[in-house]
Write a protein that holds these residues in place. Structure first.
Motif, PDB file in Angstrom:
ATOM      1  N   ARG A 120       1.283   9.808  -2.604  1.00 54.92           N
ATOM      2  CA  ARG A 120       1.834  10.791  -1.667  1.00 54.92           C
ATOM      3  C   ARG A 120       3.151  10.309  -1.070  1.00 54.92           C
ATOM      4  NH1 ARG A 120      -0.560  12.980   3.984  1.00 54.92           N
ATOM      5  NH2 ARG A 120       1.460  13.500   4.866  1.00 54.92           N
ATOM      6  N   THR A 172      -6.511  16.905  -3.113  1.00 54.63           N
ATOM      7  CA  THR A 172      -5.678  18.114  -3.074  1.00 54.63           C
ATOM      8  C   THR A 172      -4.595  18.082  -4.148  1.00 54.63           C
ATOM      9  OG1 THR A 172      -4.507  19.656  -1.634  1.00 54.63           O
ATOM     10  CG2 THR A 172      -4.000  17.361  -1.297  1.00 54.63           C
ATOM     11  N   SER A 173      -4.050  16.906  -4.446  1.00 52.69           N
ATOM     12  CA  SER A 173      -3.041  16.908  -5.530  1.00 52.69           C
ATOM     13  C   SER A 173      -3.701  17.204  -6.868  1.00 52.69           C
ATOM     14  CB  SER A 173      -2.259  15.599  -5.672  1.00 52.69           C
ATOM     15  OG  SER A 173      -2.441  14.752  -4.640  1.00 52.69           O
ATOM     16  N   GLY A 175      -8.248  10.341   4.795  1.00 50.06           N
ATOM     17  CA  GLY A 175      -6.968  11.015   4.597  1.00 50.06           C
ATOM     18  C   GLY A 175      -6.395  10.777   3.220  1.00 50.06           C
ATOM     19  N   ALA A 176      -6.445   9.522   2.759  1.00 47.82           N
ATOM     20  CA  ALA A 176      -5.905   9.207   1.438  1.00 47.82           C
ATOM     21  C   ALA A 176      -6.725   9.912   0.348  1.00 47.82           C
ATOM     22  CB  ALA A 176      -5.895   7.702   1.220  1.00 47.82           C
ATOM     23  N   TYR A 210      -0.220   9.417   9.503  1.00 43.74           N
ATOM     24  CA  TYR A 210      -0.863   8.115   9.604  1.00 43.74           C
ATOM     25  C   TYR A 210      -0.796   7.549  11.024  1.00 43.74           C
ATOM     26  CZ  TYR A 210      -2.221   7.691   4.799  1.00 43.74           C
ATOM     27  OH  TYR A 210      -2.863   7.893   3.601  1.00 43.74           O
ATOM     28  N   ASP A 234       1.093   4.325  -2.896  1.00 37.98           N
ATOM     29  CA  ASP A 234       0.492   5.605  -2.520  1.00 37.98           C
ATOM     30  C   ASP A 234       1.282   6.742  -3.161  1.00 37.98           C
ATOM     31  OD1 ASP A 234      -0.438   7.894  -1.370  1.00 37.98           O
ATOM     32  OD2 ASP A 234      -0.459   7.133   0.677  1.00 37.98           O
ATOM     33  N   ARG A 262       2.782  25.395  -6.469  1.00 42.01           N
ATOM     34  CA  ARG A 262       2.999  23.968  -6.402  1.00 42.01           C
ATOM     35  C   ARG A 262       4.380  23.591  -6.949  1.00 42.01           C
ATOM     36  NH1 ARG A 262       2.103  20.709 -10.299  1.00 42.01           N
ATOM     37  NH2 ARG A 262       1.861  18.493  -9.892  1.00 42.01           N
ATOM     38  N   PRO A 296      -3.359  28.666  -1.044  1.00 49.49           N
ATOM     39  CA  PRO A 296      -2.758  27.477  -0.427  1.00 49.49           C
ATOM     40  C   PRO A 296      -2.465  27.667   1.062  1.00 49.49           C
ATOM     41  CG  PRO A 296      -1.745  27.883  -2.532  1.00 49.49           C
ATOM     42  CD  PRO A 296      -2.621  29.068  -2.247  1.00 49.49           C
ATOM     43  N   ARG A 321       0.842  -1.193   0.000  1.00 44.76           N
ATOM     44  CA  ARG A 321       0.000   0.000   0.000  1.00 44.76           C
ATOM     45  C   ARG A 321       0.885   1.254   0.000  1.00 44.76           C
ATOM     46  NH1 ARG A 321      -4.518   2.097   4.285  1.00 44.76           N
ATOM     47  NH2 ARG A 321      -4.576   4.176   3.393  1.00 44.76           N
ATOM     48  N   VAL A 361       3.227  29.336  -2.132  1.00 46.92           N
ATOM     49  CA  VAL A 361       1.883  29.014  -2.597  1.00 46.92           C
ATOM     50  C   VAL A 361       1.889  28.452  -4.018  1.00 46.92           C
ATOM     51  CG1 VAL A 361       0.774  30.696  -1.103  1.00 46.92           C
ATOM     52  CG2 VAL A 361       1.444  31.360  -3.406  1.00 46.92           C
ATOM     53  N   PRO A 367      -6.019  20.497   2.559  1.00 50.97           N
ATOM     54  CA  PRO A 367      -6.613  19.293   1.980  1.00 50.97           C
ATOM     55  C   PRO A 367      -8.043  19.001   2.438  1.00 50.97           C
ATOM     56  CG  PRO A 367      -4.332  18.864   2.550  1.00 50.97           C
ATOM     57  CD  PRO A 367      -4.642  20.252   3.026  1.00 50.97           C
ATOM     58  N   GLN A 425      -8.233  12.763   0.730  1.00 50.11           N
ATOM     59  CA  GLN A 425      -7.821  14.178   0.774  1.00 50.11           C
ATOM     60  C   GLN A 425      -6.527  14.396   0.005  1.00 50.11           C
ATOM     61  OE1 GLN A 425      -7.649  15.246   4.907  1.00 50.11           O
ATOM     62  NE2 GLN A 425      -9.872  15.218   5.149  1.00 50.11           N
ATOM     63  N   ASP A 426      -5.582  13.471   0.162  1.00 49.57           N
ATOM     64  CA  ASP A 426      -4.326  13.573  -0.604  1.00 49.57           C
ATOM     65  C   ASP A 426      -4.620  13.594  -2.101  1.00 49.57           C
ATOM     66  OD1 ASP A 426      -2.859  13.515   1.708  1.00 49.57           O
ATOM     67  OD2 ASP A 426      -2.303  11.399   1.555  1.00 49.57           O
ATOM     68  N   ASN A 463      -4.604  21.054  -7.012  1.00 51.77           N
ATOM     69  CA  ASN A 463      -3.467  21.969  -7.073  1.00 51.77           C
ATOM     70  C   ASN A 463      -2.572  21.779  -8.293  1.00 51.77           C
ATOM     71  OD1 ASN A 463      -3.315  23.793  -4.563  1.00 51.77           O
ATOM     72  ND2 ASN A 463      -3.970  21.815  -3.772  1.00 51.77           N
ATOM     73  N   ASP A 464      -2.887  20.789  -9.102  1.00 52.39           N
ATOM     74  CA  ASP A 464      -2.090  20.559 -10.296  1.00 52.39           C
ATOM     75  C   ASP A 464      -2.864  21.086 -11.501  1.00 52.39           C
ATOM     76  OD1 ASP A 464      -0.688  19.681 -12.448  1.00 52.39           O
ATOM     77  OD2 ASP A 464      -0.560  17.591 -11.803  1.00 52.39           O
ATOM     78  N   PRO A 501       1.436  23.405  -1.437  1.00 50.14           N
ATOM     79  CA  PRO A 501       0.079  23.229  -1.965  1.00 50.14           C
ATOM     80  C   PRO A 501      -0.106  21.812  -2.517  1.00 50.14           C
ATOM     81  CG  PRO A 501       1.124  25.186  -2.877  1.00 50.14           C
ATOM     82  CD  PRO A 501       2.174  24.440  -2.129  1.00 50.14           C
ATOM     83  N   GLY A 502      -1.283  21.267  -2.339  1.00 51.46           N
ATOM     84  CA  GLY A 502      -1.505  19.876  -2.711  1.00 51.46           C
ATOM     85  C   GLY A 502      -0.614  19.017  -1.845  1.00 51.46           C
ATOM     86  N   THR A 503       0.147  18.127  -2.495  1.00 54.26           N
ATOM     87  CA  THR A 503       1.110  17.341  -1.727  1.00 54.26           C
ATOM     88  C   THR A 503       2.520  17.699  -2.179  1.00 54.26           C
ATOM     89  OG1 THR A 503       0.858  15.583  -3.333  1.00 54.26           O
ATOM     90  CG2 THR A 503      -0.387  15.363  -1.315  1.00 54.26           C
ATOM     91  N   ARG A 558      -4.572   9.809  11.047  1.00 54.54           N
ATOM     92  CA  ARG A 558      -5.246   8.892  10.136  1.00 54.54           C
ATOM     93  C   ARG A 558      -5.360   7.473  10.668  1.00 54.54           C
ATOM     94  NH1 ARG A 558      -3.159  11.128   4.310  1.00 54.54           N
ATOM     95  NH2 ARG A 558      -4.099  13.184   4.554  1.00 54.54           N
TER      96      ARG A 558
END
Lengths: 306, 294, 407
Positions: free
Chosen positions: B63, C382-383, C375-376, B253, B61, B152, C238, B57, B150, C182, C378-379, C386-387, B239-241, B257
């Motif tokens: 992220r 948000t990606s 949570g996953a 996590y 992922d 990305r 952001p 997993r 801000v 997120p 949200q990741d 923001n892209d 921003p984002g990840t 989480r």
């Protein structure tokens, strides 16, 4: 013997250089040199300047978005607010709570970690103990491994011991994670002393603790100073351990600062935030300015800690 | 003879707190974390073995993959810039300049501060509506942009700048100590031979500074693997990840989480990475030389 | 032996004399929220207890701290969670107090909407006290700003929505006050999913974890609509807190904010009346009331005065008068459908009216999946948001892989 102790304190303290006298004439090269140094100094000083001027402004002035400008009417209202009235939730007693907590955490942590580190370093360097090398290597590795690997099991162990989220708990955590650097520092120091010293003390019939208290400790002042500087700045600046282990009543200043900045109600009060930031940085900055070269020595001797 | 005298029970007693800490707080916790990474633990540790499910997993992922990439890129840039800037500053200060003490103090003071402080200050300066960008634009340079936190594509570089600001002084201090240790005769000889100063620095002094460089790289690398506070205060991973880092992944996590198994798998990957990097270094520093009798 | 019994009796006798001390952990730190928590604190003190406030800014931080303390054996008297599955494992591991006795005595099941009862119960027993219902698919706007931009009423379709956003842009304000964190981005996405995708798609995605539905064209249209909002936000988005975004709407810097109804509390705190200066409408499509909310759980704490404090707190939180007063400040609506909401503001009355019909009760994502899946997601969201160059198709594939892994 180690990479880290190759830089002897003596080298660091050598103030005079061997490059001859300062040139009298200003050549193009010298101008360029000073320009580079001036630019660099500006880069390093800019954040400090901006922190200070922002903290002295009123919010009306901050909103004008002239971040470089000197405040028209400098005042310490934001500092007072940051210290005594800034809010996290219903609790509006400012960052002073965090300051006191940090002091409460700092004092016992520094004393205990240095005591344990010096004894460990002494035992490992001068006494033959079975498995000492293994012990030392594991400790050393411990200094490099991210806290995340240890955190959760430690939370469970601490909760079983009933010290999770308490002052003794956070102090013990700082002792645990300060141990590698402290041990390294004292081990290298004692190993570098003339071996005759230890042999003579042994022949005089000194035991483990006697030699430590009467021979080694009195000679350790420089290392003790370095250790205090390292631990005071390191523990004061810690965020993650305080966040996880300190418990709500003992949150250190760094965690409190992050809470205050992120828990703003309505408009963000940047002047108060910056004042709180300066207040949080103040203790290590004062230590740094007062300690001068000792600080550099500490870095060289043992800032293996992240 | 001497070794027999030195053997005694007292040192072992004196070492017992350290031994306990090493056994429980270091070795024990490490082992537990590794074990948990093979279980289906969520909010609380359980002992249901799930094989490598958490690792599958983890590496599926996006992220996590971004976090690892970010750590690598941040590491290269942060260490690189710190070394270059730190070395240049040390060389510049070494030229018998005026106000040397003051300059040293200025270059090193950020290192005394918390990463949280550094993150918050730089966040404020890079605030796009009230920070440096707005101030410079209102001075007339309308196209000026300094809003990296801000953006990305630029946010990670913002983290690098703040990190370099905090740590370049450390390299400067170490390098300067090294420069001061260079033998006087070497400079005289170089002057007699008419070798330009810059060449002496590059081809003779730099190799002599190898121990300082290694120490710097080791110290900075630790900061890279541990990077957490700086990101939390500066961008919180956004921003984002785009500024996600492994340490933050683990913390998210672990607590928010509620998936301890996955967090433990991520920690274990970090652990293995660190051990792989360190093993040769520790071996070389602490065992080989001792056996060689040095 | 008798000595132990005696000292035990003395101890419990002594503790009965003292006021019941309740340490309550929560993340209510913004203006309206803090005022709301003050209502609970006052009500609890009036009932004879002592309220010890343990606010920690940010839901993530507060929940993490609470879990640490519960797991660490030093639990607070009570701790806040979002209505849903966040506290599943705490129940599973036997760390929470079963509240069924109080629930039966106070007839909670008769007055609380079924999805909320379900979310607060495990295997038929109450393990949490729900205190409110939050609407997650509201749009809040400043009516004055709308008038200036020539918008007469809130848009009812997404076409109208974007046309209005263009008008706001032309009027020189930031159309959407965007909180670039997120969880906020995920919240807006869910609102669009319900509004544009409709109730059925929403359930297929979150409740049924239906891969085909997630990869469907309808889902991708929703994604594209969500992504299009990028064109209407400002550069400072952001990392922005939701209350900072709300303040942009209040001060007229921005036109509209898509947020849960807790944002209303900040409008009220700033002197704007909901339904008048502070306009409110559901996200276009109006496919139902996307329900979230807050609950308080009560960790097992060792009996005696501590347990009494918990029981008293549970009763206080659901007291009808406290429910009205709290929710007026907090911006949400009472979790009891039997209280008289006529004293509440126009937006709250609208919400309460909608929730009376079970067809409009749409449980949010937290009711369906566990915290790590939330949570996953949200990741992923948000990606994607923001892209600038991300495609709806890739996003749908990523989204599907998170949801199928959660099955």
């Amino acid at each position: 013997m180690t990479t880290i102790d190759t830089i002897s304190p003596a080298t660091l303290d050598r103030a005079a250089t061997h490059r001859g006298a300062r040139p009298r004439r200003l050549t193009a090269g010298r101008v360029g040199l000073y320009a580079f140094l001036a630019l660099s100094a500006a880069f390093f000083l800019l954040p400090l300047y901006i922190m200070i001027v922002t903290s002295l402004k009123t919010m009306d002035e901050v909103r004008l978005a002239n971040i470089f400008a000197w405040p028209a009417d400098p005042g310490f209202q934001a500092w007072v607010a940051a210290w005594s009235t800034a809010c996290t939730g219903l609790d509006c007693s400012g960052i002073q709570v965090g300051f006191l907590n940090s002091v409460k955490i700092l004092v016992p942590s520094v004393i205990a970690s240095i005591a344990l580190g010096s004894v460990t370093g002494y035992a490992l360097s001068l006494w033959r103990v079975r498995g000492a090398n293994v012990l030392f290597v594991v400790l050393l590795l411990g200094a490099f491994i991210p806290y995340q690997v240890f955190i959760y099991p430690l939370v469970r162990i601490f909760s079983t011991l009933g010290i999770y989220g308490s002052l003794p708990g956070i102090v013990l955590v700082h002792v645990i994670f300060g141990l590698p650097v402290m041990t390294l520092l004292f081990r290298n120091f004692y190993a570098g002393l003339p071996p005759e010293l230890f042999k003579a003390a042994r022949i005089d019939g000194g035991g483990f603790w006697r030699i430590f208290a009467h021979v080694m400790l009195p000679m350790s002042t420089p290392m003790l100073v370095v250790a205090v500087i390292l631990q005071v700045t390191g523990i004061w600046n810690d965020f993650i351990l305080g966040l996880v282990f300190a418990g709500r009543e003992n949150l250190p200043m760094t965690v409190q600062l992050n809470n205050i900045v992120n828990a703003a109600q309505g408009e963000k009060l940047h002047n108060v935030n910056m004042a709180a930031t300066i207040l949080t940085a103040l203790v290590p900055l004062v230590v740094y300015l007062l300690s001068g070269r000792w600080f550099v020595r500490g870095i060289a001797a043992g800032s293996v800690k992240g | 003879m001497a070794t027999r005298i030195r053997r005694s029970a007292v040192p072992v007693v004196a070492l017992s707190p350290t031994i306990l800490i090493v056994l429980f707080a270091y070795v024990g916790t490490m082992g537990w974390t590794v074990w948990m990474s093979f279980t289906g633990s969520r909010l609380l540790p359980v002992n249901t073995f799930v094989g490598t499910e958490q690792y599958q997993r983890l590496f599926g992922d996006p992220r996590w993959l971004v976090s690892v990439q970010n750590m690598a890129l941040f590491g290269v840039l942060f260490i690189g810039f710190c070394l270059v800037l730190g070395f240049l500053l040390a060389v510049a200060i070494d030229q018998r300049v005026r106000g040397e003490d003051g300059l040293r103090t200025i270059f090193l003071y950020p290192h005394a501060m918390s990463f949280i402080v550094t993150g918050l200050v730089w966040q404020w300066m890079m605030n796009p509506t009230l920070g440096i960008q707005e101030a410079v634009q209102s001075m007339g340079w309308a196209s000026f942009r300094f809003d990296w936190v801000v953006r990305r594509d630029m946010a990670l570089y913002a983290v690098v700048i703040a990190g370099v600001w905090q740590s370049a002084g450390l390299v400067m201090a170490l390098m300067l100590a090294g420069l001061r240790g260079v033998d006087e005769e070497l400079w005289k000889a170089a002057r007699v031979d008419g070798i330009p100063t810059w060449r002496v620095y590059v081809s003779i002094v730099l190799p002599l500074l190898k121990p300082m460089i290694i120490t710097s790289v080791v110290l900075l690398s630790i900061a890279v693997v541990k990077v957490y506070d700086l990101v939390v205060a500066l961008t919180n991973g956004g921003p984002g990840t785009s500024t996600a880092v492994p340490a933050k992944y683990v913390m998210d996590y672990l607590f928010e989480r509620q998936n301890i198994g996955l967090a433990a798998a991520a920690s274990t990957v970090l652990l293995v990475t660190v051990l792989c990097v360190l093993a040769p270094w520790i071996y070389a520093e602490y065992f080989r030389k001792e056996r060689g009798g040095a | 032996m008798s000595c132990a019994i005696l000292s035990g009796a003395v101890l419990s006798g002594a503790s009965a004399q003292e006021p019941l001390r309740a340490e309550v952990m929560h993340w209510w730190t913004s203006g309206g929220e803090a005022a709301g928590v003050r209502v609970f604190a006052d009500a609890y003190e009036k009932a004879g207890g002592t309220w010890v406030d343990a606010a920690i800014g940010g839901g993530q931080n507060a929940r993490a701290a609470a879990i640490n303390r519960i797991v660490g054996g030093n639990p607070p008297t009570s701790s806040q969670f979002n209505t849903g599955r966040q506290f599943d494992d705490l129940v599973g591991q036997g760390l929470l107090v079963d509240l069924d006795a109080v629930a039966a005595e106070q007839k909670w099941r008769d007055v609380i909407p079924a999805p909320i009862v379900q979310a607060a119960s495990r295997e038929g027993k109450f393990y949490a006290v729900p205190v409110n219902i939050h609407g997650h698919n509201w749009m809040f706007y400043n009516t004055e700003t709308f008038q200036k931009a020539g918008i007469s009423e809130a848009p009812k379709t997404f076409d109208a929505f974007f046309a209005d956003m263009d008008k706001l842009k032309a009027a020189g304000v930031t159309p959407i006050a965007w909180g670039g964190q997120p969880w906020q981005e995920a919240l807006v996405f869910d609102a669009v999913l319900l509004g544009q995708g409709g109730k059925d798609l929403f359930y297929k995605v979150y409740r049924d974890k239906d891969e085909a539905a997630i990869k469907s064209e309808a889902f991708q249209r929703v994604a594209a609509t969500f992504h299009r909002m990028r064109d209407y936000i400002d550069a400072g988005a952001p990392g922005r807190n939701w209350n900072d975004a709300t303040s942009m709407v209040i001060t007229g810097q921005a036109g509209i904010q898509i947020m849960g109804d807790w944002a209303k509390g900040d409008f009220i705190a700033a002197g704007k009346t909901p339904g008048k200066e502070a306009g409110c409408a559901l996200v276009p499509g109006e496919a139902g009331y996307l329900m979230g909310g807050d609950v308080f759980v009560f960790p097992k704490i060792g009996g005696g005065a501590a347990t009494e404090a918990q029981t008293l707190l549970a009763k206080t939180l659901l007291d009808p008068a406290t429910q009205i007063a709290f929710n007026e400040k907090k911006g949400s609506i009472p979790v009891r459908t039997d209280v008289d909401v006529s004293s509440m503001d126009a937006c709250a009355r609208r919400g309460a009216e909608l929730v009376k019909d079970p067809a409009n009760q749409i449980p949010s994502v937290n009711f369906h999946v566990s915290a790590d899946t939330v949570g996953a997601l949200q990741d992923t969201i948000t990606s994607y948001f923001n892209d600038p160059s991300a495609t709806a198709e890739d996003f749908a594939a990523d989204f599907a892989s998170v949801m199928t892994a959660a099955r």
